[in-house]
Scaffold this motif. Structure first.
Motif, PDB file in Angstrom:
ATOM      1  N   LEU A  19      -3.104  45.930  53.940  1.00 16.86           N
ATOM      2  CA  LEU A  19      -2.213  46.943  53.372  1.00 16.86           C
ATOM      3  C   LEU A  19      -1.967  46.685  51.892  1.00 16.86           C
ATOM      4  O   LEU A  19      -1.984  47.610  51.078  1.00 16.86           O
ATOM      5  CB  LEU A  19      -0.883  46.962  54.130  1.00 16.86           C
ATOM      6  N   ASN A  20      -1.768  45.423  51.515  1.00 16.81           N
ATOM      7  CA  ASN A  20      -1.528  45.091  50.107  1.00 16.81           C
ATOM      8  C   ASN A  20      -2.706  45.509  49.231  1.00 16.81           C
ATOM      9  O   ASN A  20      -2.528  46.085  48.153  1.00 16.81           O
ATOM     10  CB  ASN A  20      -1.288  43.578  49.942  1.00 16.81           C
ATOM     11  N   VAL A  21      -3.927  45.203  49.712  1.00 19.85           N
ATOM     12  CA  VAL A  21      -5.125  45.555  48.935  1.00 19.85           C
ATOM     13  C   VAL A  21      -5.315  47.069  48.899  1.00 19.85           C
ATOM     14  O   VAL A  21      -5.690  47.633  47.869  1.00 19.85           O
ATOM     15  CB  VAL A  21      -6.370  44.852  49.508  1.00 19.85           C
ATOM     16  N   MET A  22      -5.034  47.742  50.023  1.00 20.83           N
ATOM     17  CA  MET A  22      -5.137  49.198  50.062  1.00 20.83           C
ATOM     18  C   MET A  22      -4.181  49.838  49.060  1.00 20.83           C
ATOM     19  O   MET A  22      -4.530  50.784  48.346  1.00 20.83           O
ATOM     20  CB  MET A  22      -4.843  49.697  51.473  1.00 20.83           C
ATOM     21  N   GLN A  23      -2.966  49.309  48.983  1.00 20.95           N
ATOM     22  CA  GLN A  23      -1.989  49.831  48.027  1.00 20.95           C
ATOM     23  C   GLN A  23      -2.446  49.575  46.596  1.00 20.95           C
ATOM     24  O   GLN A  23      -2.285  50.430  45.722  1.00 20.95           O
ATOM     25  CB  GLN A  23      -0.617  49.185  48.282  1.00 20.95           C
ATOM     26  N   ALA A  24      -3.041  48.396  46.365  1.00 20.18           N
ATOM     27  CA  ALA A  24      -3.557  48.075  45.035  1.00 20.18           C
ATOM     28  C   ALA A  24      -4.711  49.000  44.668  1.00 20.18           C
ATOM     29  O   ALA A  24      -4.827  49.462  43.525  1.00 20.18           O
ATOM     30  CB  ALA A  24      -3.999  46.613  44.982  1.00 20.18           C
TER      31      ALA A  24
ATOM     32  N   GLY B 210     -10.000  42.639  46.070  1.00 19.71           N
ATOM     33  CA  GLY B 210      -9.310  42.166  47.262  1.00 19.71           C
ATOM     34  C   GLY B 210     -10.265  41.829  48.391  1.00 19.71           C
ATOM     35  O   GLY B 210     -11.169  42.601  48.713  1.00 19.71           O
ATOM     36  N   ILE B 211     -10.054  40.642  49.000  1.00 21.59           N
ATOM     37  CA  ILE B 211     -10.853  40.196  50.150  1.00 21.59           C
ATOM     38  C   ILE B 211      -9.861  39.807  51.252  1.00 21.59           C
ATOM     39  O   ILE B 211      -9.617  38.630  51.498  1.00 21.59           O
ATOM     40  CB  ILE B 211     -11.749  38.999  49.772  1.00 21.59           C
ATOM     41  N   PRO B 212      -9.228  40.787  51.915  1.00 21.03           N
ATOM     42  CA  PRO B 212      -8.185  40.474  52.895  1.00 21.03           C
ATOM     43  C   PRO B 212      -8.743  39.740  54.105  1.00 21.03           C
ATOM     44  O   PRO B 212      -9.899  39.934  54.496  1.00 21.03           O
ATOM     45  CB  PRO B 212      -7.643  41.860  53.290  1.00 21.03           C
ATOM     46  N   VAL B 213      -7.888  38.887  54.698  1.00 16.25           N
ATOM     47  CA  VAL B 213      -8.304  38.102  55.847  1.00 16.25           C
ATOM     48  C   VAL B 213      -7.406  38.369  57.057  1.00 16.25           C
ATOM     49  O   VAL B 213      -7.889  38.551  58.169  1.00 16.25           O
ATOM     50  CB  VAL B 213      -8.313  36.586  55.516  1.00 16.25           C
TER      51      VAL B 213
ATOM     52  N   LEU C 212     -10.795  39.206  35.779  1.00 13.67           N
ATOM     53  CA  LEU C 212     -10.705  39.680  37.162  1.00 13.67           C
ATOM     54  C   LEU C 212     -10.081  38.600  38.041  1.00 13.67           C
ATOM     55  O   LEU C 212     -10.305  37.414  37.825  1.00 13.67           O
ATOM     56  CB  LEU C 212     -12.112  40.025  37.692  1.00 13.67           C
ATOM     57  N   PHE C 213      -9.305  39.045  39.021  1.00 13.67           N
ATOM     58  CA  PHE C 213      -8.709  38.148  40.009  1.00 13.67           C
ATOM     59  C   PHE C 213      -9.280  38.510  41.380  1.00 13.67           C
ATOM     60  O   PHE C 213      -9.039  39.601  41.895  1.00 13.67           O
ATOM     61  CB  PHE C 213      -7.186  38.310  40.003  1.00 13.67           C
ATOM     62  N   MET C 214     -10.058  37.602  41.961  1.00 13.34           N
ATOM     63  CA  MET C 214     -10.581  37.779  43.318  1.00 13.34           C
ATOM     64  C   MET C 214      -9.629  37.070  44.270  1.00 13.34           C
ATOM     65  O   MET C 214      -9.475  35.842  44.205  1.00 13.34           O
ATOM     66  CB  MET C 214     -11.996  37.210  43.427  1.00 13.34           C
ATOM     67  N   THR C 215      -8.976  37.836  45.146  1.00 16.76           N
ATOM     68  CA  THR C 215      -7.882  37.291  45.944  1.00 16.76           C
ATOM     69  C   THR C 215      -7.925  37.803  47.374  1.00 16.76           C
ATOM     70  O   THR C 215      -8.507  38.861  47.660  1.00 16.76           O
ATOM     71  CB  THR C 215      -6.527  37.672  45.312  1.00 16.76           C
ATOM     72  N   HIS C 216      -7.275  37.051  48.275  1.00 17.68           N
ATOM     73  CA  HIS C 216      -7.142  37.467  49.675  1.00 17.68           C
ATOM     74  C   HIS C 216      -6.162  38.629  49.829  1.00 17.68           C
ATOM     75  O   HIS C 216      -6.092  39.239  50.885  1.00 17.68           O
ATOM     76  CB  HIS C 216      -6.687  36.280  50.522  1.00 17.68           C
TER      77      HIS C 216
END
Length: 522
Positions: free
Chosen positions: A390-395, A381-384, A359-363
């Motif tokens: 948007l990137n995490v939503m697309q993922a 995804g942990i967006p800041v 797993l990759f936990m990323t911003h």
């Protein structure tokens, strides 16, 4: 670089002779580390092909060929050192954080420092360039350098270009299916989402213009030679030869693109290399349960996260079977569990390519997202800030990711999400399937970018690629002027038909009524 590689580069230059002797300026003085990383592969590839490169960047890029000359007129610390705490900015909301006046003022001060560096005067006075490649996102204040050198230019958007950037090329993006970069929408929006997307897209373009364009024009006219004679930003952008977008249609939703707007997302992706021994030992000995990579990128400092959040992560990690490698800015951390290892710097792609990763936990930065897909790794995804939501939503829509909100994270929510992503094989399968898609191309993104860069050089700016849409305003592009005329004509025709009908009615029915009245009287 080894003496052999230097010799090979010099030999390549001598053999290419006049074929590839062009001089290219990479203009990215106000670029963050992640933005610079977007440009580095292209810079290196063009340098290895014999082009003479001058790189104006806030950080020095490693392993560049001798054809690349690097000038640091400001540093990354000048850009990010006094920026507001991103964790606090997250609480304000994406739009307010993006338009924060202190952040904007900080960028303007950094640009002034760039202009006041004596080395810039030497470049402006003594250098000539065939092409300028510029990070367009925050570098409006240096756009005047392009007409100063009278060179062709390629604008680079380090994300899927927002409409206010692609409009420059006549490539207007429909808000009905292209979500604003700072909203969590997909390309399949409800009526309310389309309404909000359309309004916010327009409002953000106006705000961006007010925040950067007017003051940026004042700045380059003040500091550049003959600045008062330089064109405005709209004219400079309209004369650009091409735009490169750091996007890929499988990750950023398909959108219609003109021939001078090119997707080159993933230029930096590559197969994994061998890891340093201490790191490899920790990851390779993780057993059948594997390990988790946790990184919030280069701009967000993990050590600045709220203490409550740090403890939540540690408590959850301590209960996991997996080992965790955590990008952290200090060497030590109190109460660190034995299955967690800290590292100030990580060769991220090499870690993502390790067979034991789970797993990759990323911003959710775009480069990290692209790397996770390239290596086929599921994402938490942990967006800041910025486009990370948007990137995490697309993922997430792509089926290989899930998102948690950093400002209201709980141990239960974090642990359940991690276990869902690791134990449900669907996420890994989706990531691996998408990895095959992004690699199934006729040429790599980097080869594509090199080809079109040299295409612009060969064809003196490639003006034949330009769409006539560049010269149309909003009303002309959407034929609203034509629609208005047609509506007026239609109304006029309806009015005339109505008048004719009334006249005919009066002449026929009116006469009959009159005759009937006379007959009754008789």
């Amino acid at each position: 670089m080894s003496p052999l590689k230097i010799f090979q580069s010099l030999l390549l230059i001598s053999l290419m002779g006049t074929c590839f002797g062009e001089k290219i300026l990479f203009l990215l003085p106000l670029a963050s580390r992640s933005h610079v990383h977007v440009f580095e592969p292209l810079m290196k590839a063009l340098g290895e092909r014999g082009h003479e490169i001058v790189n104006l960047s806030p950080m020095e890029s490693k392993n560049m060929p001798p054809t690349v000359r690097q000038l640091q007129l400001i540093t990354v610390e000048d850009l990010t050192g006094k920026m507001p705490d991103p964790f606090e900015q997250r609480k304000l909301g994406t739009l307010r954080a993006m338009t924060n006046s202190s952040s904007i003022e900080h960028m303007h001060k950094a640009c002034i420092k760039f202009y006041e560096n004596p080395q810039l005067s030497e470049v402006l006075k003594n250098e000539k360039f065939d092409l300028i490649i510029i990070d367009i996102f925050l570098n409006y204040c240096v756009l005047g350098v392009i007409p100063h050198f009278n060179a062709s230019s390629i604008l680079v958007s380090t994300m899927a270009a927002p409409s206010y950037l692609s409009n420059i090329f006549g490539n207007r993006l429909q808000p009905s299916f292209v979500p604003c970069a700072f909203l969590k929408y997909t390309d399949q929006m409800s009526f309310l989402e389309r309404l909000i997307n359309t309004v916010l897209d327009s409002v953000f373009a106006i705000m961006w213009d007010r925040m950067f364009v007017e003051r940026s024009e004042e700045m380059y006219r003040k500091y550049l030679p003959n600045g008062d004679q330089l064109p405005n930003i709209a004219e400079i952008q309209a004369n650009s030869s091409m735009m490169f977008m750091n996007s890929h249609f499988t990750l950023n939703y398909p959108r219609p693109l003109l021939p001078d707007v090119i997707e080159v997302g993933g230029m930096h992706t590559r197969p994994a290399k061998k890891l340093p021994k201490d790191l490899d030992d920790f990851l390779s000995n993780s057993g059948k349960d594997g390990f988790i990579l946790f990184s919030l990128g280069s701009v967000v400092k993990a050590k600045n996260m709220p203490e409550e959040s740090r403890k939540i992560f540690l408590n959850v990690f301590s209960r996991l079977k997996q080992r965790v490698i955590w990008k952290w800015e200090t060497e030590t951390m109190p109460d660190l569990p034995p299955n967690v290892k800290l590292s100030k710097w990580l060769p991220q792609q090499d870690v993502l390519g390790h067979p034991n990763i789970r797993l990759f936990m990323t911003h959710g930065g775009l480069l990290s997202t692209q790397e996770s897909v390239y290596h086929g790794v599921p994402v938490l995804g942990i967006p800041v800030f910025g486009d990370q939501d948007l990137n995490v939503m697309q993922a997430e829509r792509g089926g290989y990711a899930k998102m948690v909100e950093i400002i209201d994270i709980t141990e239960e929510k974090l642990e359940n999400t991690i276990l869902e992503l690791i134990n449900n094989p669907t996420y890994a399968q989706k990531a691996q399937a998408l990895s095959k898609l992004v690699k199934d191309l006729p040429q790599t993104p980097l080869d594509k970018a090199v080809y079109w860069t040299e295409y612009v050089l060969r064809h003196k700016g490639a003006p034949h690629l330009r769409s006539a849409a560049r010269d149309l305003n909003f009303f002309q592009y959407y034929v609203l002027d034509v629609a208005a005329v047609l509506i007026v004509l239609l109304v006029l025709i309806i009015y005339l038909i109505s008048c004719c009908c009334k006249t005919i009615y009066r002449r026929t029915c009116g006469n009959k009524a009159t005759r009937n009245v006379h007959l009754k009287k008789e």
